[in-house]
Design an enzyme around this catalytic site. Structure first.
Site, mmCIF file in Angstrom:
data_model
loop_
_atom_site.group_PDB
_atom_site.id
_atom_site.type_symbol
_atom_site.label_atom_id
_atom_site.label_comp_id
_atom_site.label_asym_id
_atom_site.label_seq_id
_atom_site.Cartn_x
_atom_site.Cartn_y
_atom_site.Cartn_z
ATOM 1 N N LYS A 264 23.849 43.657 108.101
ATOM 2 C CA LYS A 264 24.993 43.191 107.332
ATOM 3 C C LYS A 264 26.227 44.043 107.577
ATOM 4 O O LYS A 264 27.328 43.670 107.233
ATOM 5 C CB LYS A 264 24.654 43.106 105.844
ATOM 6 C CG LYS A 264 24.124 44.369 105.216
ATOM 7 C CD LYS A 264 23.589 44.039 103.831
ATOM 8 C CE LYS A 264 22.889 45.227 103.207
ATOM 9 N NZ LYS A 264 22.112 44.855 102.036
ATOM 10 N N LYS B 161 23.913 57.091 108.248
ATOM 11 C CA LYS B 161 24.961 56.580 107.353
ATOM 12 C C LYS B 161 26.113 57.556 107.199
ATOM 13 O O LYS B 161 27.242 57.153 106.943
ATOM 14 C CB LYS B 161 24.374 56.264 105.969
ATOM 15 C CG LYS B 161 23.588 54.977 105.911
ATOM 16 C CD LYS B 161 23.408 54.526 104.470
ATOM 17 C CE LYS B 161 22.626 53.240 104.370
ATOM 18 N NZ LYS B 161 22.383 52.850 102.985
ATOM 19 N N LYS C 244 19.052 45.564 115.683
ATOM 20 C CA LYS C 244 18.655 44.857 114.472
ATOM 21 C C LYS C 244 19.801 44.045 113.852
ATOM 22 O O LYS C 244 20.934 44.526 113.828
ATOM 23 C CB LYS C 244 18.211 45.905 113.442
ATOM 24 C CG LYS C 244 16.936 45.559 112.722
ATOM 25 C CD LYS C 244 16.484 46.711 111.865
ATOM 26 C CE LYS C 244 17.099 46.609 110.487
ATOM 27 N NZ LYS C 244 16.367 47.362 109.469
HETATM 28 P P1 AMP Z 1 18.761 46.498 103.418
HETATM 29 O O1 AMP Z 1 19.641 45.341 103.546
HETATM 30 O O2 AMP Z 1 18.891 47.484 104.540
HETATM 31 O O3 AMP Z 1 18.794 47.135 102.048
HETATM 32 O O4 AMP Z 1 17.299 45.922 103.588
HETATM 33 C C1 AMP Z 1 16.610 45.169 102.631
HETATM 34 C C2 AMP Z 1 15.255 44.812 103.208
HETATM 35 O O5 AMP Z 1 15.401 43.929 104.338
HETATM 36 C C3 AMP Z 1 14.475 46.043 103.727
HETATM 37 O O6 AMP Z 1 13.087 45.896 103.448
HETATM 38 C C4 AMP Z 1 14.743 46.000 105.214
HETATM 39 O O7 AMP Z 1 13.736 46.643 105.965
HETATM 40 C C5 AMP Z 1 14.788 44.487 105.496
HETATM 41 N N1 AMP Z 1 15.633 44.178 106.691
HETATM 42 C C6 AMP Z 1 16.934 44.509 106.858
HETATM 43 N N2 AMP Z 1 17.387 44.073 108.072
HETATM 44 C C7 AMP Z 1 16.342 43.436 108.671
HETATM 45 C C8 AMP Z 1 16.180 42.746 109.930
HETATM 46 N N3 AMP Z 1 17.165 42.643 110.819
HETATM 47 N N4 AMP Z 1 14.963 42.200 110.204
HETATM 48 C C9 AMP Z 1 13.958 42.312 109.328
HETATM 49 N N5 AMP Z 1 14.041 42.935 108.131
HETATM 50 C C10 AMP Z 1 15.214 43.487 107.784
#
Ligand code: AMP
Ligand code: TRP
Length: 331
Positions: free
Chosen positions: A202, A117, A199
């Protein structure tokens, strides 16, 4: 909330960016299934979100949005607690104590998410981004959490949480419960639609990468039609040779709750075009249904649910913090 014989789960999502079907299929939808087996606490981690720049008006809206997404996904406020991190001040207080007493520079220097990051600007990013894993440890440890269901990107942070708790206990006697991470099975790593080797995220450059839960359903269907596929024509799960089709099969399988093997059989001798058209319909009707539930919840209702959540679990956090304060000699 007395701890009964059920194990306790704690997890959270940051109120920043658009939540996408990767977050839903990989994280939130799994939590829904855990509600009967575990005592669950789901947090909107707003103090984590401010580790990077946020617009105050948008942040305020996103906090409500995440809580609505939890509920529209099937998190039942009668069964599980939903709350906003910043409403329980013990989180930041305890993080400060952990900072001073057990967290070391050498621990945080190892965190790969910080390296990713902060990129090439390590000297100029806020201290909060560096210290973020200690706040996460505080979130988890305050509630005597048994299990933390997260994606594999968070495993390192949960391991650090264990290390900090262990160090505290070694110095002050048994005080903090060591949590375990629960990492979802490999199927739940949803990849980008425009680049199935990375992956779904967002923060991706193109909005063709992901389907946001708030996307217009017709627009989302078009994104599926435009998703990158592989050479060849067979609809078969093969991560190495067919990352695009494998990702679409995963999404399809999780949304319609059918095994991938079953879908492969259904689409034997059929073309990519037909497969994508059907998946586009599946995604579209999922979003229509999801958004109907989402729109049926008012902001007021969500505010009340989160306020009740805070009221219910604040005593657990305060109790842990008091025990910690006594051990270190400030109380
Ligand atoms: P974040 O948006 O990074 O705060 O992630 C929130 C949750 O969603 C966390 O448990 C991440 O591991 C999960 N997550 C984020 N992106 C993915 C993805 N592409 N596939 C599966 N899980 C995801
Ligand atoms: N760091 C997590 C993420 O970015 C969010 C988070 C904050 C969290 N505190 C937590 C997850 C405690 C689980 C438990 O996804």
């Amino acid at each position: 909330m007395e701890k009964n014989n059920k194990k306790r789960i704690f997890s959270g999502v940051q109120p920043s960016g658009d939540l996408h079907i990767g977050n839903y299929l990989g994280a939130i939808s799994q939590w829904v299934n855990m509600q009967n087996k575990y005592e669950c606490i789901f947090c909107v981690v707003d103090y984590h979100a401010i580790t990077v720049k946020q617009d105050p008006e948008i942040l305020r809206k996103k906090i409500i949005e995440i809580a609505k997404i939890y509920i529209a996904s099937g998190i039942d406020p009668q069964k599980s607690v939903i709350f906003q991190q910043s409403t329980i001040t013990a989180h930041t207080e305890f993080a400060w104590i952990l900072n001073c007493i057990v967290a070391r520079m050498s621990d945080l220097n190892k965190m790969t998410q910080f390296k990713d990051k902060s990129g090439n600007h390590q000297e100029n990013v806020g201290i909060g981004l560096y210290d973020y894993p200690v706040l996460m440890a505080s979130d988890i440890l305050l509630y005597n959490t048994d299990v933390v269901p997260v994606g594999d990107d968070q495993l390192q942070h949960v391991e650090l949480t264990r290390t900090l708790a262990r160090r505290f206990n070694e110095r002050f006697g048994d005080t903090l419960q060591l949590p375990k991470a629960e990492i979802r099975k490999t199927g739940a790593r949803i990849m980008g639609l425009d680049d199935p080797t990375k992956k779904m995220s967002k923060s991706a450059a193109s909005d063709l990468n992901y389907i946001a839960l708030t996307d217009n359903p017709d627009k989302a269907a078009k994104k599926i039609m435009r998703a990158v596929t592989d050479t060849g024509s067979e609809i078969k799960y093969d991560l190495e040779k067919k990352p695009g089709i494998s990702n679409l099969l995963t999404i399809y399988s999780l949304l319609v709750k059918k095994e991938i093997k079953e879908l492969e059989k259904e689409y034997q001798n059929k073309m990519y075009g037909e497969f994508k058209k059907n998946l586009a319909e599946v995604v579209k009707s999922f979003l229509i249904d999801f958004q109907k539930k989402y729109n049926a919840i008012s902001d007021k209702e969500v505010e009340q649910i989160m306020a009740q959540g805070t009221k219910k679990i604040k005593p657990i956090a305060d109790n842990t913090l008091d025990r910690v304060k006594m051990k270190i000699g400030v109380l």
